[in-house]
Design a protein around this motif. Structure first.
Motif, PDB file in Angstrom:
ATOM      1  N   VAL A 224       0.838  -1.197   0.000  1.00  0.00           N
ATOM      2  CA  VAL A 224       0.000   0.000   0.000  1.00  0.00           C
ATOM      3  C   VAL A 224       0.879   1.256   0.000  1.00  0.00           C
ATOM      4  CG1 VAL A 224      -1.720   1.314   1.298  1.00  0.00           C
ATOM      5  CG2 VAL A 224      -1.911  -1.171   1.140  1.00  0.00           C
ATOM      6  N   ALA A 225       1.932   1.253   0.820  1.00  0.00           N
ATOM      7  CA  ALA A 225       2.828   2.414   0.889  1.00  0.00           C
ATOM      8  C   ALA A 225       3.489   2.673  -0.458  1.00  0.00           C
ATOM      9  CB  ALA A 225       3.891   2.190   1.965  1.00  0.00           C
ATOM     10  N   LEU A 226       3.895   1.610  -1.136  1.00  0.00           N
ATOM     11  CA  LEU A 226       4.539   1.774  -2.436  1.00  0.00           C
ATOM     12  C   LEU A 226       3.554   2.286  -3.477  1.00  0.00           C
ATOM     13  CD1 LEU A 226       6.801  -1.402  -2.493  1.00  0.00           C
ATOM     14  CD2 LEU A 226       7.529   0.983  -2.259  1.00  0.00           C
ATOM     15  N   ARG A 227       2.317   1.838  -3.394  1.00  0.00           N
ATOM     16  CA  ARG A 227       1.313   2.335  -4.341  1.00  0.00           C
ATOM     17  C   ARG A 227       1.077   3.834  -4.137  1.00  0.00           C
ATOM     18  NH1 ARG A 227      -1.286   4.687  -7.064  1.00  0.00           N
ATOM     19  NH2 ARG A 227      -3.174   4.208  -8.255  1.00  0.00           N
ATOM     20  N   ARG A 228       1.011   4.263  -2.887  1.00  0.00           N
ATOM     21  CA  ARG A 228       0.799   5.685  -2.605  1.00  0.00           C
ATOM     22  C   ARG A 228       1.997   6.527  -3.013  1.00  0.00           C
ATOM     23  NH1 ARG A 228      -3.307   7.579   0.223  1.00  0.00           N
ATOM     24  NH2 ARG A 228      -4.721   6.157   1.314  1.00  0.00           N
ATOM     25  N   ALA A 229       3.191   5.930  -2.978  1.00  0.00           N
ATOM     26  CA  ALA A 229       4.421   6.694  -3.200  1.00  0.00           C
ATOM     27  C   ALA A 229       4.791   6.832  -4.669  1.00  0.00           C
ATOM     28  CB  ALA A 229       5.581   6.036  -2.448  1.00  0.00           C
ATOM     29  N   ARG A 230       4.073   6.177  -5.572  1.00  0.00           N
ATOM     30  CA  ARG A 230       4.425   6.272  -6.988  1.00  0.00           C
ATOM     31  C   ARG A 230       4.375   7.719  -7.449  1.00  0.00           C
ATOM     32  NH1 ARG A 230       1.101   1.224  -9.264  1.00  0.00           N
ATOM     33  NH2 ARG A 230      -0.087   2.907 -10.220  1.00  0.00           N
ATOM     34  N   ALA A 231       5.463   8.187  -8.021  1.00  0.00           N
ATOM     35  CA  ALA A 231       5.599   9.602  -8.329  1.00  0.00           C
ATOM     36  C   ALA A 231       4.609  10.095  -9.370  1.00  0.00           C
ATOM     37  CB  ALA A 231       7.027   9.892  -8.804  1.00  0.00           C
ATOM     38  N   ASP A 232       4.173   9.209 -10.268  1.00  0.00           N
ATOM     39  CA  ASP A 232       3.351   9.665 -11.383  1.00  0.00           C
ATOM     40  C   ASP A 232       1.867   9.402 -11.213  1.00  0.00           C
ATOM     41  OD1 ASP A 232       3.647   6.954 -11.498  1.00  0.00           O
ATOM     42  OD2 ASP A 232       3.781   6.843 -13.676  1.00  0.00           O
ATOM     43  N   THR A 233       1.486   8.601 -10.232  1.00  0.00           N
ATOM     44  CA  THR A 233       0.070   8.234 -10.126  1.00  0.00           C
ATOM     45  C   THR A 233      -0.485   8.398  -8.727  1.00  0.00           C
ATOM     46  OG1 THR A 233       0.662   5.914  -9.739  1.00  0.00           O
ATOM     47  CG2 THR A 233       0.215   6.566 -12.008  1.00  0.00           C
ATOM     48  N   ASP A 234       0.191   9.111  -7.864  1.00  0.00           N
ATOM     49  CA  ASP A 234      -0.279   9.277  -6.487  1.00  0.00           C
ATOM     50  C   ASP A 234      -1.398  10.312  -6.454  1.00  0.00           C
ATOM     51  OD1 ASP A 234      -0.670   9.453  -3.811  1.00  0.00           O
ATOM     52  OD2 ASP A 234       1.300  10.252  -3.324  1.00  0.00           O
ATOM     53  N   ALA A 235      -2.629   9.826  -6.614  1.00  0.00           N
ATOM     54  CA  ALA A 235      -3.765  10.735  -6.722  1.00  0.00           C
ATOM     55  C   ALA A 235      -3.958  11.564  -5.467  1.00  0.00           C
ATOM     56  CB  ALA A 235      -5.042   9.940  -7.013  1.00  0.00           C
ATOM     57  N   ASP A 236      -3.580  11.011  -4.315  1.00  0.00           N
ATOM     58  CA  ASP A 236      -3.787  11.720  -3.057  1.00  0.00           C
ATOM     59  C   ASP A 236      -2.589  12.581  -2.670  1.00  0.00           C
ATOM     60  OD1 ASP A 236      -5.408   8.780  -1.765  1.00  0.00           O
ATOM     61  OD2 ASP A 236      -6.276  10.506  -2.787  1.00  0.00           O
ATOM     62  N   GLY A 237      -1.531  12.491  -3.446  1.00  0.00           N
ATOM     63  CA  GLY A 237      -0.305  13.164  -3.060  1.00  0.00           C
ATOM     64  C   GLY A 237      -0.363  14.664  -3.281  1.00  0.00           C
ATOM     65  N   ASP A 238       0.322  15.387  -2.452  1.00  0.00           N
ATOM     66  CA  ASP A 238       0.448  16.829  -2.580  1.00  0.00           C
ATOM     67  C   ASP A 238       1.782  17.095  -3.265  1.00  0.00           C
ATOM     68  OD1 ASP A 238       1.360  19.495  -1.939  1.00  0.00           O
ATOM     69  OD2 ASP A 238      -0.363  19.626  -0.594  1.00  0.00           O
ATOM     70  N   PRO A 239       1.791  17.738  -4.442  1.00  0.00           N
ATOM     71  CA  PRO A 239       3.055  17.918  -5.166  1.00  0.00           C
ATOM     72  C   PRO A 239       4.084  18.716  -4.388  1.00  0.00           C
ATOM     73  CG  PRO A 239       1.273  19.191  -6.179  1.00  0.00           C
ATOM     74  CD  PRO A 239       0.642  18.259  -5.193  1.00  0.00           C
ATOM     75  N   VAL A 240       3.645  19.662  -3.556  1.00  0.00           N
ATOM     76  CA  VAL A 240       4.592  20.438  -2.764  1.00  0.00           C
ATOM     77  C   VAL A 240       5.246  19.545  -1.715  1.00  0.00           C
ATOM     78  CG1 VAL A 240       4.850  22.342  -1.133  1.00  0.00           C
ATOM     79  CG2 VAL A 240       3.408  22.618  -3.156  1.00  0.00           C
ATOM     80  N   LEU A 241       4.448  18.736  -1.023  1.00  0.00           N
ATOM     81  CA  LEU A 241       5.007  17.830  -0.010  1.00  0.00           C
ATOM     82  C   LEU A 241       5.915  16.798  -0.656  1.00  0.00           C
ATOM     83  CD1 LEU A 241       1.957  17.197   2.362  1.00  0.00           C
ATOM     84  CD2 LEU A 241       3.780  18.905   2.554  1.00  0.00           C
ATOM     85  N   GLN A 242       5.519  16.292  -1.816  1.00  0.00           N
ATOM     86  CA  GLN A 242       6.356  15.313  -2.514  1.00  0.00           C
ATOM     87  C   GLN A 242       7.711  15.912  -2.863  1.00  0.00           C
ATOM     88  OE1 GLN A 242       4.073  14.008  -5.882  1.00  0.00           O
ATOM     89  NE2 GLN A 242       2.699  12.745  -4.677  1.00  0.00           N
ATOM     90  N   ALA A 243       7.699  17.146  -3.365  1.00  0.00           N
ATOM     91  CA  ALA A 243       8.953  17.787  -3.739  1.00  0.00           C
ATOM     92  C   ALA A 243       9.818  18.067  -2.508  1.00  0.00           C
ATOM     93  CB  ALA A 243       8.663  19.080  -4.495  1.00  0.00           C
ATOM     94  N   LEU A 244       9.201  18.490  -1.414  1.00  0.00           N
ATOM     95  CA  LEU A 244       9.962  18.709  -0.190  1.00  0.00           C
ATOM     96  C   LEU A 244      10.577  17.415   0.320  1.00  0.00           C
ATOM     97  CD1 LEU A 244       7.782  21.207   1.903  1.00  0.00           C
ATOM     98  CD2 LEU A 244       9.958  21.669   0.774  1.00  0.00           C
ATOM     99  N   ALA A 245       9.814  16.323   0.264  1.00  0.00           N
ATOM    100  CA  ALA A 245      10.336  15.029   0.699  1.00  0.00           C
ATOM    101  C   ALA A 245      11.508  14.602  -0.171  1.00  0.00           C
ATOM    102  CB  ALA A 245       9.227  13.980   0.660  1.00  0.00           C
TER     103      ALA A 245
END
Length: 295
Positions: free
Chosen positions: A156-177
């Protein structure tokens, strides 16, 4: 130079009926030996959290790997990969199998057609791997069930972490991470996103419920904990790898936030999970087994 910590075990037939069973777990760091070409009879998820290297598909083509990234090793499919000899890489891996792998594949959590997957963040996946490593202590009567649950969590964690398909992801948080370990101030992070510091603070507080400084600090300290437990790097080297050039400042910050000094933290955690370092990669056709862990 590289370091490796691994555990392999053999769940019983009853435990296989849990759907997913963990067969092994490992943490590795440095200029690791090239793996393969080889073929395994089970799945392996390899999370690359730092560094770079390459991955060869069955047709022989080499593809560059840059962290953060995921390598899927599939049963019956030849694979061949290696870390860059100059930079090395940090990897966490989990070997697993079970009837539920077919369902996870059908749902798109495991992608046979995409063995190399860019990730936005490896933190949650590494947390799941760490849970497996902690469960792998000698004599743990819940080993198979705990590690099975953690494999579900990992997928589940890997599915959420996919850079191109993380529907719930916040692009700002992803970039900061992604950039958390760079020696950048909050103002410099904001500038990279075309934002003012105030705009960045608003975006991070909305997405993570904390300030950018605390968000970055949480990622850095989480990574520092993994390096302290999973490698033999000196504290000063750990500090540099998570973005602090001053090891004394890092130690004070770590002690204040975690409640114990980095050296004491490492000591306590290493004592709680048996094992040590080895410069030998186990033969995949004859992996070591840890006695007393069969169901």
């Amino acid at each position: 130079m590289y370091h490796t910590w691994m555990r392999y075990f053999t769940p019983s037939p009853v435990h296989h009926r849990l759907g997913l069973v963990c067969l092994g777990v490992g943490l590795q760091h440095g200029t690791l030996p090239t793996v393969g070409p080889r073929t395994l009879d089970h799945h392996v998820a390899i999370v690359i959290s730092a560094g770079r290297g390459w991955f060869a598909t069955p047709d022989g083509r080499r593809h560059p790997v840059t962290a953060p990234a995921l390598l899927w090793i599939l049963p019956g499919v030849p694979h061949h990969y290696g870390a860059d000899p100059e930079t090395g890489w940090d990897e966490s891996f989990v070997d697993f199998t079970g009837p539920a792998t077919a369902t996870y594949t059908e749902l798109g959590y495991i992608e046979p057609d995409r063995p190399l997957v860019p990730l936005a963040d490896t933190g949650p996946a590494r947390t799941a791997v760490g849970r497996i490593a902690r469960a792998a202590r000698r004599g743990n009567p819940l080993l198979e069930v705990e590690t099975s649950a953690a494999v579900h969590e990992l997928l589940v964690a890997l599915r959420r972490a996919r850079a191109d398909t993380d529907a719930d992801g916040d692009p700002v948080l992803q970039a900061l991470a992604r950039d958390a370990f760079l020696p950048l101030s909050v103002a410099e992070h904001a500038a990279r996103h075309g934002m003012t510091p105030a705009e960045l603070r608003t975006a991070v507080r909305r997405g993570a419920g904390c300030s950018p400084k605390d968000y970055l600090l949480g990622i850095r300290l989480g990574r520092a904990k993994e390096l302290l437990v999973g490698t033999e790097l000196p504290v000063a080297a750990v500090a540099r790898r998570v973005g602090y050039d001053d090891p004394a400042y890092f130690s004070r910050l770590f002690t204040r936030r975690v409640g114990t000094a980095p050296v004491r933290f490492r000591d306590r955690q290493v004592r709680s999970v048996p094992g040590g370092w080895s410069t030998q990669i186990p033969d995949p056709n004859d992996p070591p087994l840890v006695s007393g862990w069969n169901g």
